[in-house]
Structures are given as C-alpha cells and as structure tokens.
Design an enzyme around this catalytic site. Structure first.
Site, PDB file in Angstrom:
ATOM      1  N   LYS A  50       0.760  -1.025  -0.117  1.00 53.42           N
ATOM      2  CA  LYS A  50      -0.243   0.092   0.007  1.00 53.42           C
ATOM      3  C   LYS A  50       0.546   1.046  -0.147  1.00 53.42           C
ATOM      4  CE  LYS A  50      -3.563  -1.981   3.387  1.00 53.42           C
ATOM      5  NZ  LYS A  50      -3.822  -2.003   4.504  1.00 53.42           N
ATOM      6  N   GLY A  51       2.150   0.888   0.255  1.00 56.64           N
ATOM      7  CA  GLY A  51       2.804   2.601   0.636  1.00 56.64           C
ATOM      8  C   GLY A  51       2.813   3.261  -0.490  1.00 56.64           C
ATOM      9  N   GLU A 104       7.077   2.405  -6.578  1.00 54.49           N
ATOM     10  CA  GLU A 104       7.479   1.209  -4.238  1.00 54.49           C
ATOM     11  C   GLU A 104       7.961   2.476  -3.527  1.00 54.49           C
ATOM     12  OE1 GLU A 104       7.216  -0.261  -2.207  1.00 54.49           O
ATOM     13  OE2 GLU A 104       8.696  -1.945  -2.796  1.00 54.49           O
ATOM     14  N   ASP A 105       7.679   2.293  -2.513  1.00 57.22           N
ATOM     15  CA  ASP A 105       7.829   3.601  -1.222  1.00 57.22           C
ATOM     16  C   ASP A 105       9.155   3.296  -1.012  1.00 57.22           C
ATOM     17  OD1 ASP A 105       7.281   1.296  -0.427  1.00 57.22           O
ATOM     18  OD2 ASP A 105       6.006   1.886   1.320  1.00 57.22           O
ATOM     19  N   ASP A 108      14.161  -1.498   1.151  1.00 49.83           N
ATOM     20  CA  ASP A 108      15.176  -1.853   2.705  1.00 49.83           C
ATOM     21  C   ASP A 108      16.184  -2.440   2.460  1.00 49.83           C
ATOM     22  OD1 ASP A 108      14.444  -1.019   5.152  1.00 49.83           O
ATOM     23  OD2 ASP A 108      14.329  -3.197   5.891  1.00 49.83           O
ATOM     24  N   PHE A 157      12.920   3.468  10.815  1.00 50.12           N
ATOM     25  CA  PHE A 157      11.869   4.004  10.842  1.00 50.12           C
ATOM     26  C   PHE A 157      11.212   4.881  10.446  1.00 50.12           C
ATOM     27  CE2 PHE A 157       7.267   2.129  10.412  1.00 50.12           C
ATOM     28  CZ  PHE A 157       7.531   0.400  10.077  1.00 50.12           C
ATOM     29  N   ARG A 170      -0.346   7.029   7.363  1.00 51.42           N
ATOM     30  CA  ARG A 170      -0.240   7.473   6.005  1.00 51.42           C
ATOM     31  C   ARG A 170      -0.432   8.956   5.438  1.00 51.42           C
ATOM     32  NH1 ARG A 170       0.827   2.312   3.871  1.00 51.42           N
ATOM     33  NH2 ARG A 170      -0.196   0.212   5.415  1.00 51.42           N
TER      34      ARG A 170
HETATM   35  P1  5GP Z   1      11.941  -5.135   1.630  1.00 53.04           P
HETATM   36  O1  5GP Z   1      11.522  -6.116   1.371  1.00 53.04           O
HETATM   37  O2  5GP Z   1      13.194  -3.901   1.010  1.00 53.04           O
HETATM   38  O3  5GP Z   1      13.123  -5.111   2.798  1.00 53.04           O
HETATM   39  O4  5GP Z   1      11.750  -4.255   2.686  1.00 53.04           O
HETATM   40  C1  5GP Z   1      10.440  -3.192   1.689  1.00 53.04           C
HETATM   41  C2  5GP Z   1       9.508  -2.710   2.378  1.00 53.04           C
HETATM   42  O5  5GP Z   1       9.086  -2.644   3.714  1.00 53.04           O
HETATM   43  C3  5GP Z   1       9.064  -1.002   1.334  1.00 53.04           C
HETATM   44  O6  5GP Z   1       7.854  -1.189   0.822  1.00 53.04           O
HETATM   45  C4  5GP Z   1       8.187  -1.259   2.841  1.00 53.04           C
HETATM   46  O7  5GP Z   1       6.758  -2.093   2.395  1.00 53.04           O
HETATM   47  C5  5GP Z   1       8.761  -1.792   4.261  1.00 53.04           C
HETATM   48  N1  5GP Z   1       9.542  -0.923   4.841  1.00 53.04           N
HETATM   49  C6  5GP Z   1      11.376  -0.627   4.568  1.00 53.04           C
HETATM   50  N2  5GP Z   1      11.431   0.510   6.408  1.00 53.04           N
HETATM   51  C7  5GP Z   1       9.714   0.799   6.141  1.00 53.04           C
HETATM   52  C8  5GP Z   1       9.623   2.113   6.940  1.00 53.04           C
HETATM   53  O8  5GP Z   1      10.484   2.074   7.541  1.00 53.04           O
HETATM   54  N3  5GP Z   1       8.745   2.524   7.380  1.00 53.04           N
HETATM   55  C9  5GP Z   1       7.344   0.742   7.014  1.00 53.04           C
HETATM   56  N4  5GP Z   1       6.435   1.847   7.223  1.00 53.04           N
HETATM   57  N5  5GP Z   1       7.497   0.298   6.475  1.00 53.04           N
HETATM   58  C10 5GP Z   1       8.478   0.118   6.004  1.00 53.04           C
END
Ligand code: 5GP
Length: 180
Positions: A50-51, A104-105, A108, A157, A170
């Site tokens: 959703k982000g 993508e938001d 990470d 975060f 959000r």
């Molecule tokens: P990854 O698979 O790259 O580890 O994680 C990506 C997803 O993790 C992002 O699309 C997001 O939804 C979530 N995510 C990663 N860091 C954060 C953060 O700082 N805040 C929030 N709310 N979601 C995060």
C-alpha cells in the site's frame, strides 16, 4: 502503537514541499527517458501497495508520456517493524513486451523488489525498471538495480506520505519518524 504518540511528536525528515519538488524531478527524468513511447506502446506503471499509493498518484501527474496503471500487493512486513524475510505476492499482471516501471515506497533489504522483479521477468517485459521514493542502502541484503530514487535515507523506520506506522499516519503530508 503507543496512544501518547501523536502526529505532533513526529520528527519531520522531508517536508511536503521537498517531496513535491523531488517527485517533479523524478517525473521529468522518467518522461525524458521514455519520450519515444507513444499511445500504442505506453509506459506501464505498476504501483506496489500500500505504501506507494500517495507517491504514485503524485508521480503519475508529473509524467508526460502515455501510461497505463496497475497495482501489486506485496508484503514482507507484518505488524512488527522488522522484515519477516518472506514476500507474499498477489497479482494477475500481464507484462510481456511491456515497458514496466515499478513504483515503490521504500527499498530496505531489497527482498520485496528482488522477488517482484524475478517474478515479472519470467514474462519477458520489454524493460523492467524500479522507481522508489526512499532507499535505505545500509539495510540492503538482496541486490536490486534502482533506476530512479527520490531520497537515500539512513536505516531507520519512517512513515507518512502513504507510508504507515502500524497502519497509521499514511495521510501525513510529510515523511518523518519517532525520535525515541
Ligand atoms: P524490503 O523487502 O526491501 O526489506 O522491504 C521493503 C518494504 O518494507 C517497503 O515496501 C515497505 O513496505 C517496508 N518498509 C521498509 N522500511 C520501512 C520503513 O521505514 N517504514 C515503513 N512503514 N515500512 C518500511
């Protein structure tokens, strides 16, 4: 979520104006890179829910080349603020021979996007790029090639501008964090 935490106690990282300006730059760069696409071959913008929904809505209005839109639901986070290490994908997208840009938001660890790009690549799109609003390079465990990045940020975060904190915040027009 701690009930004493309110929007007023959020430390801003990027203001609405800073985000707006950067999103306009990203839209201009994408429009330039895909300037040769016509309505017969539109850019396919796939927003990861959703982000990224607020980012995608603003970005779309800064892109001047023909586009079509769809959405993809992926989650690697549960209620906890740590990556679960597994990605669940829900989609029925057809991307064969399409120029695809994933919106993508946050990137990470890279797990989510690695999984999505691996899945969609099987259909042999004409091109498959990634546009992320935020990148946390220090957290990367799975390599992903990002074509467009809004901001690189430290490994902490964050939330706001479509990105949640336990499904809250959000709607904040800026991106921030709790300085605990
Ligand atoms: P990854 O698979 O790259 O580890 O994680 C990506 C997803 O993790 C992002 O699309 C997001 O939804 C979530 N995510 C990663 N860091 C954060 C953060 O700082 N805040 C929030 N709310 N979601 C995060």
């Amino acid at each position: 979520m701690n009930t004493t935490e309110t929007a007023a106690s959020v430390t801003p990282l990027f203001s609405g104006e800073t985000i707006r300006n950067r999103v306009a730059e990203l839209g201009a760069a994408i429009s330039e890179d895909f300037r040769n696409l016509g309505t017969a071959e539109p850019l396919f913008l796939i927003t990861i829910l959703k982000g990224a929904f607020v980012f995608a809505a603003d970005l779309a209005r800064c892109i001047t080349v023909p586009c079509t839109f769809d959405f993809l639901s992926a989650s690697s986070y549960g209620a906890a603020k740590i990556s679960s290490g597994s990605v669940t994908l829900r989609h029925s997208l057809s991307v064969a021979n399409r120029h695809v840009l994933l919106i993508e938001d946050i990137v990470d660890t890279g797990l989510t996007l690695q999984h999505i790009t691996d899945e969609l690549s099987k259909q042999q799109p004409a091109s498959l790029g990634i546009c992320t609003l935020l990148d946390k390079p220090a957290a990367r465990k799975h390599p992903v090639r990002i074509a467009y990045t809004g901001f690189s940020i430290p490994d902490r975060f964050v939330f706001g501008y479509g990105i949640d904190y336990g499904e809250h915040y959000r709607q904040l027009p800026f991106i921030g964090f709790f300085d605990t």
